[in-house]
Write a protein that holds these residues in place. Structure first.
Motif, PDB file in Angstrom:
ATOM      1  N   ILE A  37       0.903  -1.147   0.000  1.00 32.10           N
ATOM      2  CA  ILE A  37       0.000   0.000   0.000  1.00 32.10           C
ATOM      3  C   ILE A  37       0.944   1.198   0.000  1.00 32.10           C
ATOM      4  N   PRO A  38       0.899   2.086  -0.935  1.00 32.27           N
ATOM      5  CA  PRO A  38      -0.148   2.412  -1.900  1.00 32.27           C
ATOM      6  C   PRO A  38      -0.024   1.739  -3.275  1.00 32.27           C
ATOM      7  N   LEU A  72       1.073   5.341  -8.961  1.00 35.02           N
ATOM      8  CA  LEU A  72       0.541   4.949  -7.655  1.00 35.02           C
ATOM      9  C   LEU A  72       1.452   5.363  -6.506  1.00 35.02           C
ATOM     10  N   ARG A  92       2.889   8.134  -5.766  1.00 40.06           N
ATOM     11  CA  ARG A  92       2.611   9.431  -5.138  1.00 40.06           C
ATOM     12  C   ARG A  92       1.296   9.969  -5.660  1.00 40.06           C
ATOM     13  N   ALA A 126       0.623   9.009   2.511  1.00 35.20           N
ATOM     14  CA  ALA A 126       0.563   7.605   2.087  1.00 35.20           C
ATOM     15  C   ALA A 126       1.523   7.322   0.942  1.00 35.20           C
ATOM     16  N   TRP A 127       2.380   8.260   0.631  1.00 40.52           N
ATOM     17  CA  TRP A 127       3.308   8.006  -0.457  1.00 40.52           C
ATOM     18  C   TRP A 127       4.255   6.868  -0.124  1.00 40.52           C
ATOM     19  N   GLY A 128       4.594   6.115  -1.140  1.00 38.62           N
ATOM     20  CA  GLY A 128       5.512   5.007  -0.906  1.00 38.62           C
ATOM     21  C   GLY A 128       6.367   4.747  -2.123  1.00 38.62           C
ATOM     22  N   ARG A 129       7.048   3.632  -2.093  1.00 35.08           N
ATOM     23  CA  ARG A 129       7.864   3.262  -3.242  1.00 35.08           C
ATOM     24  C   ARG A 129       7.700   1.776  -3.519  1.00 35.08           C
TER      25      ARG A 129
END
Lengths: 1053, 461
Positions: free
Chosen positions: B79-80, B401, B403, B409-412
């Protein structure tokens, strides 16, 4: 004793068996007389056979019989009809019966060394219990110098969830993370389960006789060499029991040591008043509050009540309302500091200077040396305090030295605050002592070989004693060490006797809260294992070794009942959870203290790094290290999970050339790689991961306690670093050293951080403003709003003729304390996924608390980047984000199988059974509140954890999406009750888990269709806004903008 | 038919490069093509090639078994980023699967004779690519054993799929496309299967091919019905070429994720699909003609034409990129502007630049005839374009997805071994199926090639 117990238990069980069969006979299922006759005939024989055997043996025999050729014969006789019908044609009902019987037999072989298990349902249902319906009991959790009143949910005798007890002064309905997570401690599979002597299992009786021998020997030598070590004790009952032991063994001594408790408040009161007194604050009466490094909203005695009170004074129903103002000076951002109106980062040692300066400015004399920035703040604070004489409050931090506490007492007295915003009582501790002195004395005596027997209760000094005490080697000199603790921990390895300690939900007892109120601790469940409470262990040393805690509690209450009916009083007390009118009366004390007479403070040299020790917000002093909920809970400000880290300010990081970066895996939502440091202070060394924390004072390194345990259990062992290793008795809370004390090892270490990105990127995610702005423009939260028209959709609008469930979250009342997160985890059976999975961005919390920094000089500051130094003192805001329950939900439209659907009342229902796990809904969710079971995260095997689960909420397996449901089980439960009574659901009747946990009442749930409901009123406020409302998702969860009340004097500059 | 031929048969063009090498007769064509299947022994090269593919197929097996045993958590998704390699691969494979039907159906309808020698294996390639693609929606589901719930079957619970979801449209689009492509391919094969039946050297082969040939005797009535069936299927398949990737693009365009929510996606996806499809046909054709000496059948004319199609579709794709970019900025929509910013400067910017290099800059070399006729460069370029198209899907699916709206909730995303195992596994499966295909079925349509001889001779007369 135990044997007798079990025999009785089985006798009872045996009777139960008969009864249930009789019940079956009369139920009408067996209508043929002949069959009944035959049935009972057979049973008579079985009974006769069984009566010949006794208790435990009976079951053993049955197990043996399972392998015995005669077993079939017995089977025929015990289940005559089923057995004889086996060869005949089987109809559906018989088949079902047989299936049930085979299940039952499968169970027989499954019972190992099981404790007595009832194989039949209740013969006589306990009063008030309806299977499938939870019951609620009031009890209290003793914690440090406080007790938190709880209402515990019990499902068929299993406590599954705790909530605050609204009638209890230390809870007022709210809880904190540690109280919420306490229920998991009960079911911790790594708990110690028996009495052991040198690692060998012993019976309780064996310990009792050993204890008696010890007591007699000690008595014969006048108690020399008998020592008791406890933490802070507020329980009158336990204190009385210790007195009993001391009475029998007159020369024995009672020592107290709480590794994460400070002597500061105690010694401060002694310094100010000449004796120990307890301070109780009333933040609801204060217009101006100054916290001198005090995290009074989130830790320390009474913090839940203080949070409730503080935010009551800050609720806004319209722009005309007033708010209190909070100033905080502190070295590292705490929950209190992060939510303050003004916060100034100061080194811990400089806080005393600030306090001295404040004392000087309110006319008490003395002086403090401060930097220009601090001086500016000080002047503003002092003039604000002067303007609010009698309605201001100065709170000194627990970990500040006695002088700061004494100064705070003096300032409060000078401002006339005593009696309005705070009052004094007799100490709530049963025996307040300087714990460091008490513990030092014990260690010295142990070293001198004067200690023959050391009985430790809930302590773990091998892990947490100051390292200069070298407790381990001293413990080896003790002839008999007895440890009562929940786990076979670091200290247990060096003790002859280890007695598994009962959880507070398993024992009778009492505890005193921060204001002196005494609660009765009533057990929710019989001990799961062969565990005993401190009370019982102490009893073993007295002349009445078998004394039951229940009797003691009952006796005490009978005495207190006075003229009222004893039974009624008992029941009322248990029901309320508090002993009526037991709060301590305010006492009148005047500070006999001259700030000018304080000796000059010991300040670190300029350029030195100050190292400060603080208990961890989740694992506390290390005792909760094995609690997976607390481990996986992101710390309020750092958002770190599963590890502690040496916290440094951005500038200090630059000085030390530290860097950290988001890893490719997980990235900002999961994994941050940081530098590893060797920290050599106080003649010792610890290796710790660094963490750059905006808002921390420069040249300060925070070393959180409570980690680096190696015998905590499966979950808690070998996580983080052990800061106790570099903590000495002379510098319990802070010490200083040159920068050479910190060396980069050159290694990197991945930390699990759930939210690394702390900026809103210019988006209106979290609306905030000042009170002044709010008054000028009540709709400030809506500036620049885009509201797309409703009628743009191709699909038909939903109508909500009945209830329209909605939630309003007042950001003005949220300080990110996390209580809601754990409450939700407990209520909704949310899995713990472990550090590796958190680092991949897969934690499962249904509600998360986002932390944002605002008022940054630049909007693109990247930690470690060139803009980072603007982060020395950002404004911090918190935003709880559960599912927004959109009316026009993006998730619903994209699910291919209709596993997430709209309910008639506006909920986005998640149908786990239908979900095939495409994760499309999560991609399309702008709030990213959906959580996916990427693997099988739930523990299905551990038996004790099965007891923990809330039976009203499905256990999700892998491959299924899940998310916040607005606690739909609670909604339905209430709906059923209301429908039975043929009435609408009342406002406030449904309380979601997060709402119930929130001490600040920031979360309000209810029917948005009812204009008189609390939630509708909040939503009608001008501060109310929808998160990302421009997307036309039309969330049912809305936010009320945060409003800060800064001092215009400080704002002008 | 030949009298009103389109300009493709104009003397200049024909002079340029023929679609069939000189000197071929009906016999020579039939011999040459059928010998690959019937008489040629298994070569070492084939064995090694198939062996490598087999290894990757086994890797795919292991990856699938482990996936089903453990769950999709073995991949890099989180997630995300709920969709990772699986969906990237799905879209990529579906795109590749476009060329076959385009060549067979649209070029057939447009009477492009040069399609004849490449259509058979292009169609096979389509089927295999769609098979590979079809694996992913199944595997990427958290509970793949319930994936059949996406089909509107008569459930006892009266539960239907949720028809508003583009994933359901995908199910229909892809399954229809696969069915029609399979039929089209099979119908086209019938005369050749009959040839193989007649020329089979062993009894079992004769029986198997005989059964597959459905009793084809080559009568005029057969030919007449065959041709109208083929024409009808071509007509049926033509809109599908456009619809499938349009529907696939809806998976993204319907969603609200910035970077997905774009109306330009349908045409841009279709162009991209054809682009990558032709690249894949070139990737296969060049080694195939070299290995089986088919230079006479797959001539430079074919390669050049395909290169031109690539250039044209590549330009459409470039137009798509440009306008996606332009509209994001022109619209002033803060999410879209941010997205552009992220693509250019975000943590995944290098993927975006690589994709521009692969998909827009490199194909510009195709303006030069020298490049178009250089087999080695063309082959390498086709690989570059295929990589670029994979990157395009990666940029769209994954990077959008990482960012989106809520910065907290930003991810990599980082792929795991198992992500790569599935990707390379499907590559192995795809290539392995092609290896088998060239050995058991005529890779070039014998019947249509014969027709070409007829045309050529008519024209010479």
């Amino acid at each position: 004793m135990r044997e007798n117990d079990s025999i009785e238990g089985h006798k009872h069980e045996h009777e139960g068996h008969e009864d249930s069969l009789h019940a079956g006979d009369s139920s009408g299922l067996h209508s043929e007389d002949a069959a009944v006759h035959e049935h009972s005939l057979d049973l008579t024989a079985v009974r006769a056979k069984l009566r010949a055997k006794s208790g435990k043996q009976y079951w053993r025999t049955l197990e043996e019989l399972a392998d015995d050729p005669h077993f079939d014969e017995l089977l025929h006789r015990e289940f005559p009809r089923q057995a004889s019908e086996w060869d005949e044609s089987i109809d559906r009902r018989d088949f079902l019966k047989l299936a049930a019987a085979s299940l039952a037999f499968a169970g027989i072989t499954g019972c190992g060394d099981a404790p007595e298990q009832l194989l039949v349902p209740y013969v006589k249902q306990p009063d008030g219990m309806i299977l499938g319906k939870p019951q609620y009991y009031a009890t209290a959790m003793p914690f440090g110098a406080d007790a938190i009143g709880l209402l515990v949910t019990s499902h068929e005798g299993r406590p599954t969830h705790v909530a605050g007890n609204p009638d209890h002064p230390s809870s007022l309905g709210g809880t904190d993370v540690i109280a919420q997570a306490s229920v998991l401690n009960l079911y911790d599979p790594d708990r110690a389960q028996t009495v052991t002597n040198l690692g060998e299992i012993r019976t309780w009786e064996q310990f009792q006789s050993a204890a008696q021998t010890i007591a007699e020997v000690a008595h014969s030598v006048n108690g020399a060499g008998f020592r008791i070590l406890t933490g802070t004790v507020t329980s009158p009952l336990l204190a009385a029991q210790i007195e009993n032991v001391l009475k029998r063994i007159p020369g024995a001594k009672w020592h107290q040591w709480e590794p994460a408790g400070s002597d500061g408040p105690r010694e401060g009161s002694k310094l100010a008043f000449g004796r120990y007194v307890n301070t109780v604050y009333r933040p609801e009466k204060a217009d101006v509050i100054v916290s001198l490094d005090s995290d009074f909203l989130a830790s320390g005695p009474g913090h839940i009540a203080y949070m409730n009170a503080y935010y009551r004074r800050r609720k806004l129903s319209g722009p005309g309302d007033t708010m209190s103002r909070l100033y905080v000076v502190e070295p590292t951002p705490s929950v209190t500091g992060a939510s303050a109106d003004h916060r100034l980062p100061l080194r811990a040692s400089e806080v005393e200077q600030f306090a001295r300066g404040l004392a000087a400015l309110v006319g008490l004399g003395g002086s403090g040396t401060l930097s220009p920035a601090a001086q500016k703040m000080l002047d503003a604070v002092a003039s604000d305090l002067q303007k609010h004489r009698g309605t201001s409050l100065v709170v000194a931090g627990e970990f500040q030295p006695p002088a700061v506490h004494a100064l705070a007492h003096a300032i409060n007295a000078a401002l006339g605050n005593v009696g309005t915003t705070l009052y004094y009582t007799e100490p709530v501790e049963a025996n307040p002592v300087n714990q460091l002195d008490s513990f030092s004395e014990l260690c010295a005596d142990m070293d001198a070989g004067k200690v023959e027997t050391l009985a430790m209760f809930g302590s773990n000094p091998v892990y947490d004693a100051p390292h200069d005490f070298d407790f381990t080697s001293k413990l080896k000199k003790v002839k008999t060490a007895v440890l009562v603790s929940s786990h076979f921990d670091e200290t247990a390895e060096y003790c002859q006797w280890h007695i598994a300690e009962s959880h507070f939900l398993e024992t009778w007892g009492d505890a005193r809260a921060f204001d002196g109120t005494v609660s009765v601790i009533q057990p929710l469940i019989a001990p799961l294992y062969h565990t005993h409470s401190a009370f019982e262990v102490l009893a073993a040393f007295t002349e009445n070794p078998g004394q039951a805690a229940y009797d003691a509690v009952r006796d005490r209450l009978n005495t207190l009942a006075g003229a009222t009916d004893q039974e009624l009083y008992w029941r009322k007390t248990l029901n309320d959870g508090v002993i009526a009118n037991s709060a301590s009366a305010p006492i009148s004390v005047a500070p006999k203290f001259n700030p000018a007479s304080l000796p000059p403070a010991n300040m670190p040299l300029p350029g030195q790094i100050e190292f400060i020790f603080r208990p961890d917000s989740n694992t506390y002093d290390g005792r909760f290290a094995n609690n997976g909920w607390l481990q996986e809970l992101a710390r309020p400000v750092t958002k770190l999970t599963w590890d502690n880290a040496a916290l440094v300010s951005p500038r200090t990081a630059e000085k030390l050339q530290l860097a950290q970066r988001a890893a490719a895996r997980g990235g900002e939502h999961g994994q941050i790689v940081t530098n590893v440091l060797d920290i050599s202070i106080s003649n010792s060394k610890v290796t710790a991961a660094a963490w750059i924390l905006p808002g921390q004072a420069d040249d300060v390194v925070v070393l959180p306690l409570g980690y680096g345990r190696h015998k905590a259990g499966y979950t808690g062992s070998n996580k983080g670093f052990n800061a106790y290793v570099v903590r000495t008795s002379t510098a319990l809370w802070n010490t200083a050293a040159g920068t050479e004390a910190i060396k980069k090892t050159g290694d990197d270490y991945p930390l699990a951080c759930t939210q690394y990105h702390f900026q809103m990127e210019g988006r209106k995610i979290l609306a905030s403003g000042t009170l002044e702005e709010y008054r000028k423009n009540p709709a400030f939260a809506h500036e620049g709003d885009e509201q797309p028209p409703k009628e743009m959709s191709l699909y038909q609008e939903f109508a909500y003729p009945g209830y329209a469930w909605g939630m309003a979250i007042d950001l003005n009342s949220c300080n990110g304390c996390n209580a809601c997160v754990i409450a939700c985890q407990s209520e909704n059976n949310i899995a713990v996924v472990g550090k590796d999975q958190v680092m991949r961005g897969r934690e499962m919390h249904w509600i998360r608390i986002d932390r944002y920094y605002t008022k940054l000089a630049t909007e693109t500051g990247d930690p470690g980047g060139p803009d980072y130094d603007v982060l020395e003192n950002p404004e911090t805001f918190f935003q709880p984000v559960p599912c927004q329950q959109c009316e026009n939900a993006p998730c619903e439209q994209v699910c291919p199988v209709g596993a997430t659907v709209h309910s008639a009342e506006g909920l986005n229902d998640m149908v786990y059974n239908r979900c095939i796990g495409t994760r499309y809904c999560s991609n399309n969710c702008p709030y990213k509140v959906r959580r996916f079971n990427f693997l099988r995260f739930q523990d299905w095997e551990t038996p004790s954890l099965k007891l923990l689960r809330n039976p009203e909420v499905t256990i999700r397996s892998r491959g299924v999406m899940e998310k916040c449901t607005y606690c739909v089980q609670r909604i339905n439960h209430t709906r059923i009750e209301a429908e039975k009574q043929n009435r609408p659901i009342k406002d406030g009747e449904i309380v979601t888990a997060c709402e119930s946990a929130c001490p600040a009442q920031a979360i309000v749930f209810g029917n948005a269709n009812d204009p008189n409901s609390r939630v509708a009123k909040l939503k009608a406020q001008t501060r109310n806004y929808s998160l990302l409302g421009e997307l036309n998702s039309r969330p049912r969860t809305t936010y009320l903008a945060a409003v800060r009340n800064p001092n215009p004097e400080l704002e002008k500059a | 038919m030949s009298a009103s031929e389109p300009p493709i048969n104009s003397p200049e063009l024909r002079r340029l490069t023929p679609v069939l090498g000189p000197g071929h007769t009906y016999d020579s064509i039939t011999d040459k093509i059928s010998s690959i299947v019937l008489t040629r022994p298994i070569s070492l090269g084939w064995l090694v090639g198939f062996g490598i593919c087999f290894f990757f197929i086994m890797l795919l097996n292991v990856a699938i078994v482990y996936l089903i045993g453990k769950g999709v958590g073995i991949w890099g998704i989180n997630i995300p980023i709920g969709w990772g390699f699986a969906i990237v691969n799905f879209v990529w494979w579906i795109g590749i699967g476009h060329a076959g039907t385009l060549i067979s159906a649209i070029l057939f309808l447009l009477n492009q004779k040069w399609r004849t020698s490449i259509n058979r294996f292009a169609e096979a390639m389509t089927l295999f690519a769609v098979m590979c693609a079809g694996l992913f929606p199944l595997l990427h589901a958290g509970r793949p054993w319930y994936a059949y719930w996406m089909f509107p079957y008569p459930s006892t619970m009266h539960i239907w799929p949720q028809f508003r979801s583009p994933l359901i449209w995908d199910v229909f689009a892809v399954s229809t496309y696969f069915t029609v492509s399979l039929l089209f391919w099979f119908v086209g094969l019938i005369p050749d299967l009959a040839t193989l039946r007649d020329r089979a050297v062993s009894k079992p082969k004769a029986i198997i091919y005989g059964m597959l040939a459905l009793g084809w005797r080559g009568s005029a009535r057969h030919w007449q019905r065959y041709q109208s069936a083929y024409l009808l299927l071509a007509g049926l398949a033509t809109p599908l070429v456009l619809s499938v990737h349009t529907v696939v693009s809806f998976d993204f365009a319907i969603a609200i994720v910035p970077g997905w929510h774009t109306t330009i996606f349908p045409p841009y996806f279709v162009a991209g699909a054809i682009y990558s499809g032709f690249a894949m046909v070139i990737t296969i054709a060049i080694p195939l003609r070299a290995a089986y000496n088919l230079e006479d059948f797959i001539t430079m004319r074919h390669l050049e034409n395909m290169a031109k199609v690539m250039l044209a579709t590549g330009l459409i794709v470039a137009y798509g990129y440009f306008f996606e970019f332009f509209m994001s900025i022109y619209s002033g929509n803060k999410w879209d502007v941010f997205l552009v910013e992220q693509r250019l400067h975000g943590p995944y910017a290098h993927y975006y630049y690589a994709l521009i290099l692969c998909n827009i800059l490199t194909p510009q070399l195709l303006w030069f005839q020298k490049i178009r006729t250089n087999v080695i460069i063309l082959f390498l370029m086709s690989l570059v374009i295929n990589t670029g198209m994979w990157l395009e899907r990666f940029v769209i699916v994954v990077i959008s997805l990482t960012r989106d709206f809520d910065p907290s909730a930003w991810g990599r995303y980082s792929a795991t071994f198992w992500d790569y195992a599935v990707l390379t596994g499907t590559l192995g499966l795809f290539a392995g199926l092609l290896f088998l295909f060239v050995r058991v079925l005529p890779a070039i349509s014998i019947a249509e090639m014969r027709e070409l001889v007829a045309h050529n001779s008519e024209e010479h007369e």
